[in-house]
Design a protein around this motif. Structure first.
Motif, PDB file in Angstrom:
ATOM      1  N   GLN A 203      25.786  31.966  13.917  1.00 17.60           N
ATOM      2  CA  GLN A 203      26.364  32.564  15.124  1.00 17.60           C
ATOM      3  C   GLN A 203      27.334  31.575  15.776  1.00 17.60           C
ATOM      4  O   GLN A 203      28.412  31.940  16.212  1.00 17.60           O
TER       5      GLN A 203
ATOM      6  N   THR B 233      19.020  37.275  14.979  1.00 15.67           N
ATOM      7  CA  THR B 233      19.154  35.947  14.371  1.00 15.67           C
ATOM      8  C   THR B 233      17.806  35.477  13.818  1.00 15.67           C
ATOM      9  O   THR B 233      17.743  34.880  12.737  1.00 15.67           O
TER      10      THR B 233
ATOM     11  N   ASP C 210      26.136  36.319  10.718  1.00 13.05           N
ATOM     12  CA  ASP C 210      25.593  36.425  12.078  1.00 13.05           C
ATOM     13  C   ASP C 210      26.746  36.370  13.079  1.00 13.05           C
ATOM     14  O   ASP C 210      27.230  35.297  13.417  1.00 13.05           O
ATOM     15  N   GLU C 211      27.188  37.538  13.503  1.00 14.26           N
ATOM     16  CA  GLU C 211      28.275  37.669  14.484  1.00 14.26           C
ATOM     17  C   GLU C 211      29.523  36.904  14.057  1.00 14.26           C
ATOM     18  O   GLU C 211      30.093  36.137  14.832  1.00 14.26           O
TER      19      GLU C 211
HETATM   20 MG   LIG Z   1      21.777  36.183  17.513  1.00 16.89          MG
END
Ligand SMILES: [Mg+2]
Ligand SMILES: Nc1ncnc2c1ncn2[C@@H]1O[C@H](COP(=O)(O)OP(=O)(O)OP(=O)(O)O)[C@@H](O)[C@H]1O
Length: 241
Positions: A86, A44, A163-164
Motif C-alpha cells: 500500500q 491488507t 494493494d491499492e
Molecule cells: Mg489496506
C-alpha cells in the motif's frame, strides 16, 4: 475448473479485534479479482495472510491444490506469490533498474545476467525504461507505483496481489495503471487487486469481492456488485429498498 487459489473459513483476531470472521473466496487462473471494502475492513490483513506475514486464527488457504498456511514466506514467494505494498517499499537510494534486478535475484534464483535481462524487459513493460537509472526515491508517485509492480513481477510469480496500486493517483494516471494490469492479464497472470477507487474495479476486473464486517459479503461480476444493496449498505449505511 479448479481455482488457482482457494480461501476457506478464514478468520483472524488481534486481541478483541475480530478483523476477519469468516472469509471464503476463490481466484481462478488468469482472473482479475478486485477486492473492495471500507477502511479497516481487513483487506491488507488478508494479503498479509496470503503472503505469509500474518498467521490466521483459523481457516485454510490452498494454492494450486496445496495447503500453504504452514509454508514460509520465502517459500510462498518461490511458489509464485508476488505483491505490491500500500505504501511503496522500493529501496529509495537504489535506481529503478537496481530495484527490479534485486527482486529478480532475491526471488528468482537467477544469474546476474538473466536478472539484468529480466530487469530490462520489466522496465520496458511498465514504461520506466527511460527512468531506469533514476533513484526510486526521486520518482513521482505514478512511477513509484509502476516500479512496485515491476518489483513484484521480477521473480516470475503466478499470482500478483496489488494493494491499492492506484491509490493517490489522478484519473489519467489510474488509466495508465489499468493498461498495465490489463496487459498482465493478457500475459496470463492471475491477480488480486485491492482498490478504493470503485470505478477502477468496474473497468479493470473480472469479478469483485466486497469485504466488510469480517465477511465476504458479495462476490460477483463488477457491475452486479457495484449496483448491489450490499455495496450501498456498506458505503452509505442504507439499503436501496
Ligand atoms: Mg489496506
Ligand atoms: N499487525 C496487526 N496487529 C494488530 N492489529 C492489526 C494488525 N494489522 C492490522 N490490524 C488491524 O486490522 C484491521 C484491518 O486493517 P487493514 O489494514 O487490513 O485494513 P484495510 O482494509 O487494508 O484498510 P485500508 O483501506 O485503510 O487500507 C484494523 O483495525 C487494523 O488496526
Amino acid at each position: 475448473m479448479d481455482p488457482i487459489l482457494k480461501v476457506e473459513d478464514l478468520a483472524i483476531s488481534f486481541g478483541n479485534n475480530n478483523v476477519l470472521k469468516n472469509v471464503n473466496f476463490e481466484l481462478y487462473d488468469n482472473e482479475i479479482l478486485g477486492i473492495i471494502g471500507p477502511n479497516g475492513a481487513g483487506k491488507t490483513v488478508l494479503l498479509n495472510i496470503l503472503t505469509g506475514t500474518l498467521k490466521p486464527t483459523s481457516g485454510r488457504v490452498t494454492f494450486m491444490g496445496k495447503d500453504i498456511l504452514g509454508v514460509r514466506i520465502d517459500e510462498r514467494a518461490r511458489l509464485g506469490f508476488g505483491r505490491t505494498f500500500q505504501v511503496p517499499r522500493s529501496f529509495e537510494n537504489m535506481t529503478a533498474y537496481e530495484n527490479v534486478m534485486a527482486s529478480a535475484i532475491c526471488g528468482g534464483q537467477t544469474t546476474q545476467r538473466e536478472a539484468a535481462k529480466r530487469a530490462e524487459e520489466i522496465l520496458e513493460f511498465i514504461g520506466l525504461e527511460d527512468k531506469a537509472l533514476v533513484l526510486a526515491g526521486s520518482l513521482k508517485l505514478l512511477d513509484k507505483k509502476r516500479l512496485e509492480i515491476g518489483i513484484a513481477l521480477a521473480p516470475h510469480p503466478k499470482v500478483l496481489m496489488f494493494d491499492e496500486v492506484a491509490g493517490g493517483l489522478t484519473e489519467s494516471e489510474i488509466s495508465n495503471i489499468l493498461d498495465i494490469v490489463k496487459s498482465l492479464k493478457i500475459h496470463g497472470y492471475s491477480i488480486i487487486w485491492i482498490e478504493h477507487v470503485i470505478q477502477t474495479m468496474l473497468n479493470g476486473t473480472d469479478r469483485v469481492l466486497l469485504l466488510a464486517d469480517g465477511y465476504d459479503i458479495i462476490c460477483d461480476l463488477p457491475q452486479i456488485v457495484l449496483d448491489s444493496n450490499e455495496v450501498e449498505k456498506v458505503y452509505l449505511g442504507v439499503r436501496k429498498k
